[in-house]
Each structure stands twice: as C-alpha cells, then as structure tokens.
Design a protein around this motif. Structure first.
Motif, short mmCIF file in Angstrom:
data_model
loop_
_atom_site.label_atom_id
_atom_site.label_comp_id
_atom_site.label_asym_id
_atom_site.label_seq_id
_atom_site.Cartn_x
_atom_site.Cartn_y
_atom_site.Cartn_z
N THR A 179 0.82 -1.20 0.00
CA THR A 179 0.00 0.00 0.00
C THR A 179 0.85 1.25 0.00
OG1 THR A 179 -1.76 -1.15 1.21
CG2 THR A 179 -1.82 1.26 1.22
N SER A 180 1.98 1.22 0.74
CA SER A 180 2.85 2.40 0.82
C SER A 180 3.45 2.75 -0.53
CB SER A 180 3.97 2.17 1.84
OG SER A 180 4.93 1.25 1.37
N ASP A 193 -0.32 3.97 -2.52
CA ASP A 193 -1.18 4.99 -1.92
C ASP A 193 -0.62 5.37 -0.56
OD1 ASP A 193 -3.17 6.57 -0.84
OD2 ASP A 193 -4.82 5.29 -1.51
N LYS A 194 0.28 6.32 -0.54
CA LYS A 194 0.98 6.67 0.69
C LYS A 194 0.04 7.24 1.76
CE LYS A 194 5.37 7.58 -1.65
NZ LYS A 194 5.91 6.26 -1.30
N GLU A 195 -0.98 7.96 1.34
CA GLU A 195 -1.92 8.51 2.32
C GLU A 195 -2.70 7.40 3.01
OE1 GLU A 195 -4.44 11.58 0.92
OE2 GLU A 195 -2.81 12.98 0.50
N GLN A 196 -3.14 6.40 2.26
CA GLN A 196 -3.87 5.28 2.86
C GLN A 196 -2.94 4.49 3.78
OE1 GLN A 196 -7.26 4.42 2.68
NE2 GLN A 196 -6.51 3.18 4.38
N GLN A 206 -0.49 5.68 5.49
CA GLN A 206 -0.34 6.45 6.72
C GLN A 206 -1.57 6.30 7.62
OE1 GLN A 206 2.62 8.32 7.31
NE2 GLN A 206 1.83 8.24 9.41
N ILE A 207 -2.76 6.20 7.02
CA ILE A 207 -3.98 5.98 7.80
C ILE A 207 -3.90 4.63 8.52
CG2 ILE A 207 -6.46 5.52 7.64
CD1 ILE A 207 -6.52 7.59 5.34
N PHE A 208 -3.51 3.57 7.79
CA PHE A 208 -3.33 2.26 8.40
C PHE A 208 -2.33 2.34 9.56
CE2 PHE A 208 -4.40 0.02 4.15
CZ PHE A 208 -5.75 -0.04 4.49
N GLU A 229 -3.72 4.24 12.64
CA GLU A 229 -4.70 3.42 13.33
C GLU A 229 -4.03 2.30 14.12
OE1 GLU A 229 -8.44 3.95 10.19
OE2 GLU A 229 -7.22 2.13 10.16
#
Length: 205
Positions: free
Chosen positions: A148-149, A152-155, A157-159, A162
């Motif tokens: 994912t990194s 989609d770096k923003e997603q 960072q969300i993971f 959390e």
C-alpha cells in the motif's frame, strides 16, 4: 492530509506529530533482518516488582560470555513485570524475514519502544514488541502495508496511525507485561540495547 509515508529512511527517535497533536509513526521498509522470536517459553509463577526487574536486567547486562549461567537461567522464561507501560515508539520498520519461504509472509512488522515502570519513570528502558502483538494491532499485514505504501501513501499512513493508536491502547496503560529475554548471540550489547521482548500485556484494574 496525513503526512507522506517514507519508504526507505531512518526512523526518528520519536514519532512525528499529526495535525491534531497525536503521535504517529513513520514507515521505513528496507531494514535489517529481524530478531528471532523465541519458539518456546514458560511463564514464571511469580510477578516481578519493578525493583526486581531492574535487578535482573542489570545482572544480564553485566554477564559476559554466552555460556553465562545468568543468561542460561533466563532463557526460555517469561518474566511477568508489574506496573509496566509503553510510553513512546523509538524504532518502527517493516523487516524482510529471511526464514519465511512463502511469499505472502515475506515481511514482518518490527518495533522497539520505550517502557516505564511505576514510580521509576526516570529509568525508561527499551523493549522489542512481539510481531504477534503488532499483527494484532494493525488491520493489515506487513506485506499489505508495504504494498500500500508504494501505491497509496496517504492510505498507508492511515493504516499506520490506526495501528499505532491500537498499540497504545494495548500497551499504553499500566499493567503486567510478559517479557522474554532475547537470544544474546543476536545482540550487540550496549547500555541502550533492548534485551527483552514484550509478548503479552495485561492491564491491571
């Protein structure tokens, strides 16, 4: 917007601060091989008070050769330490696991954190957190996080945020931490070297 996720950089001593002031971790991925998790261990019947724990750690650090009776006596045992809690993340990575043959299990989470004991906050110490606890805290596997990194770096960072928040819930309240002594042959002994791995944490009422 969440901070971008670095993919191959050094980890800062403390997590970055999010816009709302919460601490978050960063995500390096190209890292050294992980420390082995002991395959077998047995809980001690007694619960250690903070002073007893620090006495054990001092004895382990002072013992020299790998054949030391102190290390032999501690190997394979879980030390249950009272009034313990995690206060900060020091080092977070995704490590390649050279022992894992299946592609889906090629990477593991790795984290070193600062812990303190009740009435001894000035004697903070570092412990490695068991990959099992990290897997429980994060909603995606280390392999998925790594992939994912890249896309989609923003997603990612969300993971990451959390998962770190979940870990703070698990380890951030004072309780009984179950700790395993790491294999000494894998350690480069210094005063800052973590010599324990946290494998379980029970929050005290």
């Amino acid at each position: 917007a969440p901070a971008p996720v670095p993919v191959s950089v050094s980890v800062p001593e403390r997590p970055a601060a999010a816009a709302d002031g919460r601490a978050v971790a960063s995500l390096p991925v190209a890292a050294p091989a992980p420390v082995s998790v002991p395959e077998r261990f047995t809980d001690m019947d007694t619960i250690m008070e903070p002073a007893q724990f620090f006495e054990l750690v001092d004895r382990l650090r002072r013992s020299a050769p790998l054949s030391s009776s102190v290390w032999k006596g501690a190997a394979g045992r879980v030390f249950r330490v009272r009034y313990c809690r995690m206060v900060d993340s020091v080092d977070f990575r995704i490590n390649k696991n050279p022992k894992e043959k299946k592609k889906a299990k090629k990477y593991d989470y790795f984290m070193t954190s600062q812990f303190v004991l009740k009435n001894m906050q000035s004697k903070a110490f570092k412990c490695i957190i068991s990959p099992v606890l990290l897997d429980f805290a994060f909603s995606v596997s280390a392999v998925e996080m790594r992939n994912t990194s890249k896309k989609d770096k923003e997603q990612a960072q969300i993971f990451l945020n959390e998962g770190y928040a979940n870990l703070k819930v698990i380890l951030g309240s004072a309780g009984i931490s179950h700790m395993v002594v790491l294999p000494k042959e894998e350690l480069t002994m210094t005063e800052e070297t973590p010599i324990m791995m946290v494998v379980k944490h029970e929050i005290e009422a």
